[in-house]
Design a protein around this motif. Sequence first.
Motif, PDB file in Angstrom:
ATOM      1  N   PRO A 187       6.287  11.261  -5.895  1.00  0.00           N
ATOM      2  CA  PRO A 187       7.104  10.565  -6.872  1.00  0.00           C
ATOM      3  C   PRO A 187       7.541   9.111  -6.500  1.00  0.00           C
ATOM      4  CG  PRO A 187       8.699  11.884  -6.288  1.00  0.00           C
ATOM      5  CD  PRO A 187       7.404  12.450  -5.651  1.00  0.00           C
ATOM      6  N   GLY A 188       6.756   7.876  -7.260  1.00  0.00           N
ATOM      7  CA  GLY A 188       7.196   6.604  -6.799  1.00  0.00           C
ATOM      8  C   GLY A 188       8.711   6.188  -7.092  1.00  0.00           C
ATOM      9  N   HIS A 189       9.446   6.497  -7.955  1.00  0.00           N
ATOM     10  CA  HIS A 189      10.754   6.131  -8.300  1.00  0.00           C
ATOM     11  C   HIS A 189      11.690   6.818  -7.343  1.00  0.00           C
ATOM     12  CE1 HIS A 189      10.221   4.703 -12.695  1.00  0.00           C
ATOM     13  NE2 HIS A 189       9.660   3.797 -11.846  1.00  0.00           N
ATOM     14  N   VAL A 190      11.417   8.117  -6.991  1.00  0.00           N
ATOM     15  CA  VAL A 190      12.221   8.710  -5.950  1.00  0.00           C
ATOM     16  C   VAL A 190      12.087   8.000  -4.605  1.00  0.00           C
ATOM     17  CG1 VAL A 190      12.477  10.969  -4.734  1.00  0.00           C
ATOM     18  CG2 VAL A 190      12.446  11.015  -7.380  1.00  0.00           C
ATOM     19  N   SER A 191      10.905   7.985  -4.244  1.00  0.00           N
ATOM     20  CA  SER A 191      10.749   7.370  -3.016  1.00  0.00           C
ATOM     21  C   SER A 191      11.103   5.920  -2.825  1.00  0.00           C
ATOM     22  CB  SER A 191       9.124   7.190  -2.800  1.00  0.00           C
ATOM     23  OG  SER A 191       8.412   8.579  -2.785  1.00  0.00           O
ATOM     24  N   THR A 192      11.334   5.265  -3.778  1.00  0.00           N
ATOM     25  CA  THR A 192      11.948   3.839  -3.980  1.00  0.00           C
ATOM     26  C   THR A 192      13.248   3.955  -3.451  1.00  0.00           C
ATOM     27  OG1 THR A 192      10.424   3.019  -5.673  1.00  0.00           O
ATOM     28  CG2 THR A 192      12.543   1.856  -5.215  1.00  0.00           C
ATOM     29  N   VAL A 193      13.955   5.012  -3.874  1.00  0.00           N
ATOM     30  CA  VAL A 193      15.573   5.323  -3.368  1.00  0.00           C
ATOM     31  C   VAL A 193      15.523   5.827  -2.030  1.00  0.00           C
ATOM     32  CG1 VAL A 193      17.314   6.604  -4.053  1.00  0.00           C
ATOM     33  CG2 VAL A 193      16.235   5.452  -5.654  1.00  0.00           C
ATOM     34  N   MET A 194      14.636   6.937  -2.009  1.00  0.00           N
ATOM     35  CA  MET A 194      14.974   7.850  -0.811  1.00  0.00           C
ATOM     36  C   MET A 194      13.956   7.492   0.625  1.00  0.00           C
ATOM     37  SD  MET A 194      17.453   9.664  -2.109  1.00  0.00           S
ATOM     38  CE  MET A 194      17.871  10.806  -0.686  1.00  0.00           C
ATOM     39  N   GLY A 195      12.916   6.679   0.153  1.00  0.00           N
ATOM     40  CA  GLY A 195      12.058   6.528   1.231  1.00  0.00           C
ATOM     41  C   GLY A 195      10.836   7.429   1.105  1.00  0.00           C
ATOM     42  N   PRO A 196       9.727   6.738   1.563  1.00  0.00           N
ATOM     43  CA  PRO A 196       8.460   7.661   1.404  1.00  0.00           C
ATOM     44  C   PRO A 196       8.357   8.806   2.522  1.00  0.00           C
ATOM     45  CG  PRO A 196       7.837   5.341   2.394  1.00  0.00           C
ATOM     46  CD  PRO A 196       9.315   5.329   1.897  1.00  0.00           C
ATOM     47  N   GLU A 197       9.395   8.604   3.699  1.00  0.00           N
ATOM     48  CA  GLU A 197       9.305   9.494   4.777  1.00  0.00           C
ATOM     49  C   GLU A 197       9.733  10.955   4.459  1.00  0.00           C
ATOM     50  OE1 GLU A 197      10.024   5.022   6.024  1.00  0.00           O
ATOM     51  OE2 GLU A 197      11.039   6.701   4.650  1.00  0.00           O
ATOM     52  N   GLU A 198      10.546  10.909   3.286  1.00  0.00           N
ATOM     53  CA  GLU A 198      11.051  12.129   2.510  1.00  0.00           C
ATOM     54  C   GLU A 198       9.900  13.261   2.331  1.00  0.00           C
ATOM     55  OE1 GLU A 198      14.806  13.012  -0.166  1.00  0.00           O
ATOM     56  OE2 GLU A 198      13.183  12.239  -1.236  1.00  0.00           O
ATOM     57  N   TRP A 199       8.727  12.663   2.223  1.00  0.00           N
ATOM     58  CA  TRP A 199       7.517  13.613   1.803  1.00  0.00           C
ATOM     59  C   TRP A 199       6.541  13.714   3.178  1.00  0.00           C
ATOM     60  CZ3 TRP A 199       7.989  15.960  -2.476  1.00  0.00           C
ATOM     61  CH2 TRP A 199       8.859  15.272  -3.454  1.00  0.00           C
ATOM     62  N   GLN A 200       7.016  13.219   4.408  1.00  0.00           N
ATOM     63  CA  GLN A 200       6.167  13.384   5.687  1.00  0.00           C
ATOM     64  C   GLN A 200       6.023  14.928   5.837  1.00  0.00           C
ATOM     65  OE1 GLN A 200       4.832  10.803   7.128  1.00  0.00           O
ATOM     66  NE2 GLN A 200       3.721  12.483   8.306  1.00  0.00           N
ATOM     67  N   PHE A 201       7.027  16.002   5.592  1.00  0.00           N
ATOM     68  CA  PHE A 201       6.990  17.331   5.854  1.00  0.00           C
ATOM     69  C   PHE A 201       5.768  17.969   5.259  1.00  0.00           C
ATOM     70  CE2 PHE A 201       8.782  17.645   1.645  1.00  0.00           C
ATOM     71  CZ  PHE A 201       8.413  18.882   1.361  1.00  0.00           C
ATOM     72  N   VAL A 202       5.046  17.346   4.087  1.00  0.00           N
ATOM     73  CA  VAL A 202       4.175  18.021   3.532  1.00  0.00           C
ATOM     74  C   VAL A 202       3.028  17.831   4.474  1.00  0.00           C
ATOM     75  CG1 VAL A 202       2.524  17.855   1.568  1.00  0.00           C
ATOM     76  CG2 VAL A 202       5.037  17.431   1.043  1.00  0.00           C
ATOM     77  N   VAL A 203       2.854  16.667   5.271  1.00  0.00           N
ATOM     78  CA  VAL A 203       1.729  16.426   6.003  1.00  0.00           C
ATOM     79  C   VAL A 203       1.964  17.250   7.326  1.00  0.00           C
ATOM     80  CG1 VAL A 203       0.254  14.778   7.243  1.00  0.00           C
ATOM     81  CG2 VAL A 203       1.195  14.358   4.946  1.00  0.00           C
ATOM     82  N   ASP A 204       3.246  16.876   8.078  1.00  0.00           N
ATOM     83  CA  ASP A 204       3.598  17.688   9.305  1.00  0.00           C
ATOM     84  C   ASP A 204       3.547  18.985   9.410  1.00  0.00           C
ATOM     85  OD1 ASP A 204       3.756  14.979  10.104  1.00  0.00           O
ATOM     86  OD2 ASP A 204       5.662  14.721  10.191  1.00  0.00           O
ATOM     87  N   ASP A 205       4.241  19.732   8.359  1.00  0.00           N
ATOM     88  CA  ASP A 205       4.301  21.290   8.489  1.00  0.00           C
ATOM     89  C   ASP A 205       3.050  21.730   7.928  1.00  0.00           C
ATOM     90  OD1 ASP A 205       6.916  20.332   9.489  1.00  0.00           O
ATOM     91  OD2 ASP A 205       8.074  20.609   7.721  1.00  0.00           O
ATOM     92  N   HIS A 206       2.535  21.347   6.790  1.00  0.00           N
ATOM     93  CA  HIS A 206       1.684  22.018   6.110  1.00  0.00           C
ATOM     94  C   HIS A 206       0.291  21.514   5.952  1.00  0.00           C
ATOM     95  CE1 HIS A 206       4.983  24.496   4.390  1.00  0.00           C
ATOM     96  NE2 HIS A 206       5.407  23.246   4.376  1.00  0.00           N
ATOM     97  N   ARG A 207      -0.001  20.360   6.765  1.00  0.00           N
ATOM     98  CA  ARG A 207      -1.260  20.011   6.921  1.00  0.00           C
ATOM     99  C   ARG A 207      -2.025  19.558   5.389  1.00  0.00           C
ATOM    100  NH1 ARG A 207      -3.826  18.207  11.030  1.00  0.00           N
ATOM    101  NH2 ARG A 207      -5.946  18.390   9.902  1.00  0.00           N
ATOM    102  N   ILE A 208      -1.173  18.952   4.383  1.00  0.00           N
ATOM    103  CA  ILE A 208      -1.604  19.146   3.264  1.00  0.00           C
ATOM    104  C   ILE A 208      -1.518  17.314   2.931  1.00  0.00           C
ATOM    105  CG2 ILE A 208      -0.986  18.744   0.622  1.00  0.00           C
ATOM    106  CD1 ILE A 208      -0.299  21.884   1.215  1.00  0.00           C
ATOM    107  N   PRO A 209      -2.744  16.877   2.440  1.00  0.00           N
ATOM    108  CA  PRO A 209      -2.568  15.177   2.131  1.00  0.00           C
ATOM    109  C   PRO A 209      -1.638  14.902   1.014  1.00  0.00           C
ATOM    110  CG  PRO A 209      -4.922  16.298   2.075  1.00  0.00           C
ATOM    111  CD  PRO A 209      -4.093  17.518   2.116  1.00  0.00           C
ATOM    112  N   ALA A 210      -1.100  13.988   1.283  1.00  0.00           N
ATOM    113  CA  ALA A 210       0.037  13.409   0.377  1.00  0.00           C
ATOM    114  C   ALA A 210      -0.155  11.773   0.109  1.00  0.00           C
ATOM    115  CB  ALA A 210       1.401  13.511   0.838  1.00  0.00           C
ATOM    116  N   ALA A 211       0.266  11.371  -0.933  1.00  0.00           N
ATOM    117  CA  ALA A 211       0.068   9.901  -1.343  1.00  0.00           C
ATOM    118  C   ALA A 211       1.373   9.569  -2.311  1.00  0.00           C
ATOM    119  CB  ALA A 211      -0.954   9.458  -1.732  1.00  0.00           C
ATOM    120  N   VAL A 212       2.085   8.648  -1.859  1.00  0.00           N
ATOM    121  CA  VAL A 212       3.078   8.163  -2.889  1.00  0.00           C
ATOM    122  C   VAL A 212       2.459   7.198  -3.977  1.00  0.00           C
ATOM    123  CG1 VAL A 212       5.311   6.747  -3.349  1.00  0.00           C
ATOM    124  CG2 VAL A 212       4.896   8.364  -1.372  1.00  0.00           C
TER     125      VAL A 212
END
Length: 364
Positions: A187-212
């Motif tokens: 989500p774009g708005h949530v990432s605006t507040v919390m930062g895109p890094e909050e979703w890094q676990f999707v890639v690091d822990d599960h090797r799943i592609p992600a994009a804000v």
Amino acid sequence: MTTEASQWLERIRALPIEGPVRIMNVCGGHERSITMAGLRRILPAGVELIPGPGCPVCVCPEEDIYEAIQLALREKVILTAFGDMLRVPVNVPKEEARSLEQARAAGGDVRPVGSPMEPVRIARDNPDRQVVFFAAGFETTTAPVAAMVAEGVPENLSVLLSGRLTWPAVAMLLASGAPGFDALVAPGHVSTVMGPEEWQFVVDDHRIPAAVAGFTPESLLAAFYSVLRQRIEDKPFLDNCYPEVVRPGGNPGAQRWLNETLEVVDANWRGIGIIPGSGYQLREKHAAVDARSRFPAYREEARRRAGQMPPGCDCAKVVLGKIYPTACKLYGAACTPRTPVGPCMVSDEGACRIWWSSGARLAE
């Protein structure tokens, strides 16, 4: 369609996609943009877009709404809430008020608001009345509520908080072993507040592609292209396709208000259950403005089982991306925007309401 959107679509169509590739979009705003722009119809057949748990109205615990209704009727407070919350039904006998809208019809002073500033103004304009702000939402709307509390509110204003964090729901799906998606659009708005890094676990822990992504077809198509290419090349990373708004680290000021005013706790999601570390509650130092401390509790033990989705309602499965809205047996029959049974048909961020508004009528 703009030239830029057409270019992104052509790039997607040129990819050697070996489908199906299931892309989950977390945000209700994304689902609205995707559906209203008809993006599902123009993407290659191997690409499946799945709406996810991005509707705060849909997951707000039934017991919180019930409590707000009782405060409005029994305590005679001025009950303020974001507009979408007024029509969400709870599980009570038909002769009782089943929503805040019905509570207002029964004599409760229930007022829709669009921002935390409005309950403050209402409290100042009515110094002889108790005002309760029923504040349900994700990080984007909870941050202004936290700022409101931190800056100080009138003595006659209290907050009935039902704040949730988005990423723990996605983490729960991924930890289940059967998440139901192969790539994530964050989500774009949530990432605006919390930062895109909050979703890094999707890639690091599960090797799943992600994009804000943002909320235009151009931004969404860019995000789809990114995650599809990541998957094809087997090089997952977190891409930011909303750089004009989303910055590394997010909004430090908003995060400071959240951290100083609220604490993260385990929380109930309607129809889903307790998700660890997924809720906000007021810190002890702000207990004086907590409506749950100021007024009697209306969470009777006898109502514990009533806190789920209504019988036959599949909103929880829709929220978790397990089924499409049209697969619910109540969709378009007993449940329509005029007569909603479940919360997903109420909010303009609910997938059922979005699909209905776009003309989707027949069950799949």
